[in-house]
Design an enzyme around this catalytic site. Structure first.
Site, short mmCIF file in Angstrom:
data_model
loop_
_atom_site.label_atom_id
_atom_site.label_comp_id
_atom_site.label_asym_id
_atom_site.label_seq_id
_atom_site.Cartn_x
_atom_site.Cartn_y
_atom_site.Cartn_z
N SER A 140 0.84 -1.20 0.00
CA SER A 140 0.00 0.00 0.00
C SER A 140 0.88 1.25 0.00
CB SER A 140 -0.96 -0.06 1.19
OG SER A 140 -1.94 0.96 1.09
N ASP A 237 -9.66 -3.41 -5.86
CA ASP A 237 -8.83 -2.48 -5.11
C ASP A 237 -8.81 -1.15 -5.87
OD1 ASP A 237 -6.66 -1.04 -3.94
OD2 ASP A 237 -5.60 -2.89 -3.47
N HIS A 267 -8.43 -4.36 -1.12
CA HIS A 267 -7.15 -3.78 -0.72
C HIS A 267 -6.60 -4.51 0.51
CE1 HIS A 267 -4.00 -0.84 -0.63
NE2 HIS A 267 -4.24 -0.58 0.64
#
Length: 296
Positions: A140, A237, A267
């Site tokens: 991320s 995502d 995600h």
């Protein structure tokens, strides 16, 4: 659509990350215990200081292998050097890597360039202290930082980076891809959270013409001359399109990139629900690439 096994195991109704609830988000983060890090005695770990940046160093209990610099997730505004390591410690046990995880400074208290400077400082510290050339990995926000650190290493002439492992990477502050609009709610990282993270990092510059690629690697106009990349992301995502584009642009300049888009992955799915079938497939493919790059 999110994979049913994963959707059943995560709370998709949590409110977005906003400036008003940031303290609550930080306090509510998952705490990875010493027992999880140790993995039954197979892993040893110690805190260290990398030129002012706190780091956690994980080593196999037996002989040590090649290094990985891992940069944690948290949308640029949350997370610690232990974030995600309950799963990623398997790299130490399965591949014998030495894993270095920094506690980089967080926005908004420390906006760009503080986070990426901290991460690059640790890369330089590793080079000076005999770790060898690492794969730079991140999830991320950490994936975006991993891409940024790799760009910096290329542009500054070192230290050497063996590969870049970009897991659901946060790359583009403009938030204007189709997938960045696709998830206003009902996901583990939604549009409002994304805008909160980028605005915390960049302030009023977010989305403007003058954002550095070391803050938002999607802004890089030249992806040539970079080490091999592994890019993966879930189909559900909001980072899907920017991650795919980063791999495609790497190929266009003759670069080496392996891309996986995991069907039904939200995600961070593989770390939120590590025992799900989709998560196991994603982690196995990632580990296979990591082994090839580290030991070829």
């Amino acid at each position: 659509m999110i994979d049913p096994e994963i959707a059943a195991a995560v709370d998709l109704t949590l409110p977005p990350v906003l400036p008003s609830n940031l303290a609550v988000v930080r306090a509510g983060g998952r705490v990875v215990t010493d027992a999880e890090l140790a993995r039954g005695g197979a892993v040893t770990f110690a805190e260290s200081d990398a030129d002012g940046v706190p780091v956690l160093v994980l080593r196999p209990a037996g002989a040590s292998g090649p290094p990985v610099l891992h940069l944690h997730g948290g949308g640029m505004v949350a997370g610690t050097r232990r974030t995600d390591l309950h799963v990623l410690a398997e790299w130490v046990t399965e591949l014998g890597v030495v894993l270095v995880s920094p506690e980089y400074r967080l926005a908004p208290e420390h906006p760009h360039p503080a986070p990426v400077r901290d991460c690059f400082t640790v890369l330089e510290w590793m080079a000076r202290n005999g770790f060898g050339s690492p794969v730079v990995a991140g999830t991320s926000a950490g994936g975006g930082l991993a891409a940024a650190v790799t760009l910096m290493a290329r542009d500054l002439g070192g230290p050497a980076v063996r590969g870049q492992l970009l897991m659901c990477p946060m790359l583009d502050d403009r938030c204007d891809t189709p997938s960045s609009h696709e998830f206003p709610d009902g996901n583990t990282w939604v549009r409002a959270s994304n805008i909160t993270g980028w605005t915390a990092l960049l302030g009023d510059a977010r989305g403007g013409p003058d954002v550095s690629p070391y803050a938002a690697p999607a802004r890089a106009t030249d992806l040539s001359g970079l080490p091999p990349a592994y890019v993966d992301v879930g189909s559900a995502d909001l980072f899907r399109d920017e991650a795919v584009d980063y791999a495609v642009r790497t190929w266009r300049v003759g670069g080496d990139a392996e891309l996986h888009v995991w069907p039904g992955g939200c995600h961070g799915f593989d770390q939120l629900v590590p025992e799900a079938a989709l998560s196991k497939r994603a982690r196995a493919a990632r580990m296979a690439w990591l082994g090839r790059v580290l030991y070829r």
